[in-house]
Write a protein that holds these residues in place. Structure first.
Motif, PDB file in Angstrom:
ATOM      1  N   ASN A  47       0.805  -1.223   0.000  1.00  0.00           N
ATOM      2  CA  ASN A  47       0.000   0.000   0.000  1.00  0.00           C
ATOM      3  C   ASN A  47       0.838   1.273   0.000  1.00  0.00           C
ATOM      4  O   ASN A  47       0.459   2.245  -0.647  1.00  0.00           O
ATOM      5  CB  ASN A  47      -0.941   0.021   1.204  1.00  0.00           C
ATOM      6  CG  ASN A  47      -2.054  -0.983   1.046  1.00  0.00           C
ATOM      7  OD1 ASN A  47      -2.453  -1.324  -0.049  1.00  0.00           O
ATOM      8  ND2 ASN A  47      -2.552  -1.471   2.175  1.00  0.00           N
ATOM      9  N   TYR A  48       1.929   1.273   0.745  1.00  0.00           N
ATOM     10  CA  TYR A  48       2.703   2.506   0.932  1.00  0.00           C
ATOM     11  C   TYR A  48       4.157   2.377   0.495  1.00  0.00           C
ATOM     12  O   TYR A  48       4.983   3.212   0.844  1.00  0.00           O
ATOM     13  CB  TYR A  48       2.656   2.933   2.394  1.00  0.00           C
ATOM     14  CG  TYR A  48       1.259   3.145   2.894  1.00  0.00           C
ATOM     15  CD1 TYR A  48       0.505   4.218   2.463  1.00  0.00           C
ATOM     16  CD2 TYR A  48       0.679   2.261   3.795  1.00  0.00           C
ATOM     17  CE1 TYR A  48      -0.789   4.424   2.903  1.00  0.00           C
ATOM     18  CE2 TYR A  48      -0.602   2.449   4.243  1.00  0.00           C
ATOM     19  CZ  TYR A  48      -1.340   3.536   3.788  1.00  0.00           C
ATOM     20  OH  TYR A  48      -2.620   3.723   4.218  1.00  0.00           O
ATOM     21  N   GLY A  49       4.496   1.356  -0.274  1.00  0.00           N
ATOM     22  CA  GLY A  49       5.889   1.149  -0.700  1.00  0.00           C
ATOM     23  C   GLY A  49       6.392   2.252  -1.603  1.00  0.00           C
ATOM     24  O   GLY A  49       7.567   2.609  -1.534  1.00  0.00           O
ATOM     25  N   ASP A  50       5.516   2.817  -2.424  1.00  0.00           N
ATOM     26  CA  ASP A  50       5.963   3.877  -3.321  1.00  0.00           C
ATOM     27  C   ASP A  50       6.301   5.153  -2.552  1.00  0.00           C
ATOM     28  O   ASP A  50       7.113   5.938  -3.002  1.00  0.00           O
ATOM     29  CB  ASP A  50       4.897   4.160  -4.374  1.00  0.00           C
ATOM     30  CG  ASP A  50       3.548   4.509  -3.781  1.00  0.00           C
ATOM     31  OD1 ASP A  50       3.316   4.145  -2.606  1.00  0.00           O
ATOM     32  OD2 ASP A  50       2.727   5.131  -4.482  1.00  0.00           O
ATOM     33  N   LEU A  51       5.727   5.343  -1.378  1.00  0.00           N
ATOM     34  CA  LEU A  51       6.050   6.528  -0.575  1.00  0.00           C
ATOM     35  C   LEU A  51       7.391   6.381   0.148  1.00  0.00           C
ATOM     36  O   LEU A  51       7.949   7.365   0.627  1.00  0.00           O
ATOM     37  CB  LEU A  51       4.952   6.765   0.463  1.00  0.00           C
ATOM     38  CG  LEU A  51       3.565   7.085  -0.106  1.00  0.00           C
ATOM     39  CD1 LEU A  51       2.565   7.184   1.040  1.00  0.00           C
ATOM     40  CD2 LEU A  51       3.588   8.372  -0.897  1.00  0.00           C
ATOM     41  N   MET A  52       7.901   5.142   0.247  1.00  0.00           N
ATOM     42  CA  MET A  52       9.147   4.913   0.952  1.00  0.00           C
ATOM     43  C   MET A  52      10.362   5.021   0.046  1.00  0.00           C
ATOM     44  O   MET A  52      11.488   4.870   0.506  1.00  0.00           O
ATOM     45  CB  MET A  52       9.114   3.530   1.601  1.00  0.00           C
ATOM     46  CG  MET A  52       8.094   3.385   2.690  1.00  0.00           C
ATOM     47  SD  MET A  52       8.167   1.770   3.402  1.00  0.00           S
ATOM     48  CE  MET A  52       6.736   1.817   4.451  1.00  0.00           C
ATOM     49  N   THR A  53      10.185   5.276  -1.236  1.00  0.00           N
ATOM     50  CA  THR A  53      11.327   5.395  -2.123  1.00  0.00           C
ATOM     51  C   THR A  53      12.017   6.743  -1.931  1.00  0.00           C
ATOM     52  O   THR A  53      11.433   7.692  -1.442  1.00  0.00           O
ATOM     53  CB  THR A  53      10.885   5.259  -3.589  1.00  0.00           C
ATOM     54  OG1 THR A  53       9.927   6.267  -3.888  1.00  0.00           O
ATOM     55  CG2 THR A  53      10.315   3.886  -3.865  1.00  0.00           C
ATOM     56  N   ILE A  54      13.251   6.798  -2.331  1.00  0.00           N
ATOM     57  CA  ILE A  54      14.023   8.040  -2.172  1.00  0.00           C
ATOM     58  C   ILE A  54      13.717   9.007  -3.285  1.00  0.00           C
ATOM     59  O   ILE A  54      13.521   8.731  -4.384  1.00  0.00           O
ATOM     60  CB  ILE A  54      15.534   7.729  -2.106  1.00  0.00           C
ATOM     61  CG1 ILE A  54      15.798   6.926  -0.868  1.00  0.00           C
ATOM     62  CG2 ILE A  54      16.351   8.995  -2.140  1.00  0.00           C
ATOM     63  CD1 ILE A  54      17.229   6.493  -0.707  1.00  0.00           C
TER      64      ILE A  54
END
Length: 54
Positions: A47-54
């Motif tokens: 759900n939130y993996g794309d928000l954890m990218t740099i």
């Protein structure tokens, strides 16, 4: 029904033996907690993996 290898009484006895024995219950709690954390981390990353990218 004929004599089946997997009966409801067998399932009840298995669940009761896993719950009422303290050593087995302690292991099962640890196993359930680990599976829950693993499943929760998968849901979080999907759900939130794309928000954890740099």
């Amino acid at each position: 029904m004929a004599d089946s290898a997997f009966s409801v009484q067998y399932l009840k006895d298995l669940v009761n033996s896993q719950i009422h024995d303290e050593d087995k219950w302690a292991f099962n709690v640890k196993l359930l907690r680990a599976v829950g954390i693993f499943a929760g981390s998968i849901v979080l990353m999907r759900n939130y993996g794309d928000l954890m990218t740099i």
